[in-house]
Design a protein around this motif. Structure first.
Motif, short mmCIF file in Angstrom:
data_model
loop_
_atom_site.label_atom_id
_atom_site.label_comp_id
_atom_site.label_asym_id
_atom_site.label_seq_id
_atom_site.Cartn_x
_atom_site.Cartn_y
_atom_site.Cartn_z
N SER B 9 0.82 -1.20 0.00
CA SER B 9 0.00 0.00 0.00
C SER B 9 0.86 1.25 0.00
CB SER B 9 -0.93 0.01 1.22
OG SER B 9 -0.17 0.05 2.40
N VAL B 10 0.31 2.30 -0.60
CA VAL B 10 0.87 3.64 -0.50
C VAL B 10 -0.31 4.60 -0.34
CG1 VAL B 10 2.89 3.12 -1.91
CG2 VAL B 10 0.88 4.12 -2.97
N SER B 11 -0.05 5.75 0.26
CA SER B 11 -1.13 6.72 0.44
C SER B 11 -0.60 8.13 0.30
CB SER B 11 -1.79 6.52 1.81
OG SER B 11 -0.86 6.74 2.84
N GLY B 12 -1.51 9.04 0.01
CA GLY B 12 -1.13 10.43 -0.11
C GLY B 12 -2.37 11.32 -0.10
N ALA B 13 -2.15 12.58 0.20
CA ALA B 13 -3.24 13.54 0.19
C ALA B 13 -3.49 14.01 -1.24
CB ALA B 13 -2.89 14.73 1.07
N PRO B 14 -4.68 14.50 -1.52
CA PRO B 14 -4.95 15.04 -2.86
C PRO B 14 -3.92 16.09 -3.24
CG PRO B 14 -6.99 14.87 -1.63
CD PRO B 14 -5.87 14.55 -0.66
N GLY B 15 -3.43 15.98 -4.49
CA GLY B 15 -2.45 16.92 -4.98
C GLY B 15 -1.01 16.48 -4.77
N GLN B 16 -0.80 15.51 -3.89
CA GLN B 16 0.56 15.06 -3.63
C GLN B 16 1.05 14.11 -4.74
OE1 GLN B 16 0.64 13.31 0.36
NE2 GLN B 16 1.62 15.19 1.13
N ARG B 17 2.36 13.82 -4.68
CA ARG B 17 2.97 12.87 -5.61
C ARG B 17 3.26 11.58 -4.85
NH1 ARG B 17 8.28 11.31 -7.34
NH2 ARG B 17 8.43 10.97 -9.59
N VAL B 18 2.84 10.46 -5.43
CA VAL B 18 3.16 9.16 -4.86
C VAL B 18 3.86 8.31 -5.91
CG1 VAL B 18 1.24 9.20 -3.21
CG2 VAL B 18 0.92 8.14 -5.45
N THR B 19 4.70 7.40 -5.44
CA THR B 19 5.37 6.48 -6.35
C THR B 19 5.17 5.04 -5.88
OG1 THR B 19 7.48 6.61 -5.20
CG2 THR B 19 7.11 8.17 -7.01
N ILE B 20 5.08 4.14 -6.84
CA ILE B 20 4.93 2.71 -6.58
C ILE B 20 6.11 2.00 -7.23
CG2 ILE B 20 3.52 0.67 -6.92
CD1 ILE B 20 1.11 2.60 -7.28
N SER B 21 6.84 1.24 -6.44
CA SER B 21 8.00 0.52 -6.98
C SER B 21 7.60 -0.89 -7.41
CB SER B 21 9.10 0.44 -5.92
OG SER B 21 8.63 -0.26 -4.79
N CYS B 22 8.39 -1.43 -8.31
CA CYS B 22 8.18 -2.79 -8.83
C CYS B 22 9.57 -3.39 -8.98
CB CYS B 22 7.45 -2.71 -10.17
SG CYS B 22 7.25 -4.28 -11.05
N THR B 71 16.89 -3.65 -12.53
CA THR B 71 15.93 -4.72 -12.28
C THR B 71 14.66 -4.19 -11.60
OG1 THR B 71 16.98 -5.24 -10.17
CG2 THR B 71 17.70 -6.51 -12.10
N SER B 72 14.40 -2.90 -11.69
CA SER B 72 13.19 -2.36 -11.08
C SER B 72 12.57 -1.28 -11.94
CB SER B 72 13.51 -1.82 -9.68
OG SER B 72 14.40 -0.74 -9.78
N ALA B 73 11.35 -0.93 -11.57
CA ALA B 73 10.60 0.09 -12.28
C ALA B 73 9.74 0.82 -11.27
CB ALA B 73 9.73 -0.54 -13.36
N SER B 74 9.18 1.95 -11.70
CA SER B 74 8.28 2.66 -10.80
C SER B 74 7.21 3.40 -11.58
CB SER B 74 9.06 3.63 -9.90
OG SER B 74 9.67 4.63 -10.69
N LEU B 75 6.08 3.57 -10.91
CA LEU B 75 4.96 4.35 -11.42
C LEU B 75 4.80 5.56 -10.52
CD1 LEU B 75 2.34 4.53 -13.27
CD2 LEU B 75 1.15 3.43 -11.35
N ALA B 76 4.70 6.72 -11.12
CA ALA B 76 4.49 7.95 -10.34
C ALA B 76 3.12 8.53 -10.68
CB ALA B 76 5.58 8.97 -10.64
N ILE B 77 2.43 8.97 -9.65
CA ILE B 77 1.18 9.70 -9.83
C ILE B 77 1.42 11.09 -9.25
CG2 ILE B 77 -1.31 9.74 -9.50
CD1 ILE B 77 -1.15 6.78 -8.66
N THR B 78 1.40 12.08 -10.13
CA THR B 78 1.66 13.46 -9.72
C THR B 78 0.33 14.21 -9.65
OG1 THR B 78 3.76 13.37 -10.89
CG2 THR B 78 2.94 15.54 -10.28
N GLY B 79 0.08 14.88 -8.52
CA GLY B 79 -1.20 15.56 -8.37
C GLY B 79 -2.31 14.55 -8.13
N LEU B 80 -2.15 13.77 -7.08
CA LEU B 80 -3.07 12.68 -6.75
C LEU B 80 -4.51 13.18 -6.67
CD1 LEU B 80 -2.84 9.63 -5.97
CD2 LEU B 80 -2.77 10.39 -3.58
N GLN B 81 -5.42 12.42 -7.29
CA GLN B 81 -6.84 12.76 -7.29
C GLN B 81 -7.64 11.68 -6.57
OE1 GLN B 81 -8.11 15.67 -8.84
NE2 GLN B 81 -5.92 16.14 -8.93
N PRO B 82 -8.80 12.02 -6.00
CA PRO B 82 -9.61 11.00 -5.32
C PRO B 82 -9.95 9.80 -6.20
CG PRO B 82 -10.44 13.19 -4.80
CD PRO B 82 -9.37 13.36 -5.87
N GLU B 83 -10.14 10.05 -7.50
CA GLU B 83 -10.49 8.96 -8.41
C GLU B 83 -9.31 8.04 -8.72
OE1 GLU B 83 -10.77 12.23 -9.06
OE2 GLU B 83 -10.17 12.71 -11.14
#
Lengths: 120, 110
Positions: B9-22, B71-83
């Motif tokens: 799991s990862v979490s963030g407030a609306p508008g924040q940037r979160v990243t997910i590693s793989c 050997t890894s990758a990441s997904l970034a979500i910039t400007g996190l939205q409720p949806e």
């Protein structure tokens, strides 16, 4: 518009057989691999295998080889997933997915899912 | 058995940037196979979010971006939205001749 429409939910008993379907439209069915992905209740995605409808070349995940059969009927633009003898542990949602290629196969369009419940 | 490992799991407030590693290994990501990412909203089928490491299909907002290194990758979500609250999965290919999905990450918008 690419669409994959799967058959409806099934409730079966252990030991019974089952074949679920996935009909593709909006693209050339014979020129894309199409496959199946399992999602057990509350769990992640598991890739089962793919088939190339034009020549029925089929590739299975080692985890599912011998457990299921993937087939396709290009005249009906339909892919199938079949079990000969269901177990309770086969209870899951099964998604079909068209696969494209970018260094390797990846699902790009997904069906809506078919819930299979196996219970005595 | 090969595995692509993601944080549960990862979490963030609306508008924040979160990243997910793989994180993978030399038999999959490290062997040169590309990474793809999927978003699964509650009760729905997965949807392709990123393909070929950092390409977005038509209709995917540009706040989603991907990268790969070693050997890894990441997904970034910039400007996190409720949806954006959903499960996210990475995916690659393994030399054992199998498509691999990551273990999945639940994103919570606080």
């Amino acid at each position: 518009e690419v669409q994959l429409v799967q058959s409806g939910a099934e409730v079966k008993k252990p030991g019974e057989s089952l074949k679920i379907s996935c009909k593709g439209s909006g693209y050339s069915f014979t020129t894309y691999w199409i496959g199946w992905v399992r999602q057990m209740p509350g769990k992640g995605l598991e890739w089962m295998g793919i088939i190339y409808p034009d020549d029925t070349d089929t590739r299975y995940s080692p985890a599912f080889q011998g457990q299921v059969t993937i087939s396709a009927d290009k005249s009906r633009s339909t892919a199938y997933l079949q079990w000969n003898s269901l177990k309770a542990s086969d209870t899951a949602i099964y998604y079909c997915a068209r696969h494209s290629f970018w260094s390797s196969y990846y699902p790009d369009y997904w069906g809506q899912g078919t819930l299979v419940t196996v219970s005595s | 058995q090969s595995v692509l490992t993601q944080p549960p799991s990862v979490s963030g407030a609306p508008g924040q940037r979160v990243t997910i590693s793989c994180t993978g290994s030399s038999s999959n990501i490290g062997a040169g196979y590309d990474i793809h990412w999927y978003q699964q909203l509650p009760g729905t089928a997965p949807k392709l979010l990123i393909y070929g490491n950092n390409n977005r299909p038509s209709g995917v907002p540009d706040r989603f971006s991907g990268s790969k290194s070693g050997t890894s990758a990441s997904l970034a979500i910039t400007g996190l939205q409720p949806e954006d609250e959903a499960d996210y999965y990475c995916q690659s290919y393994d030399i054992s001749l199998s498509v691999l999905f990551g273990t999945g990450t639940k994103v919570t918008v606080l």
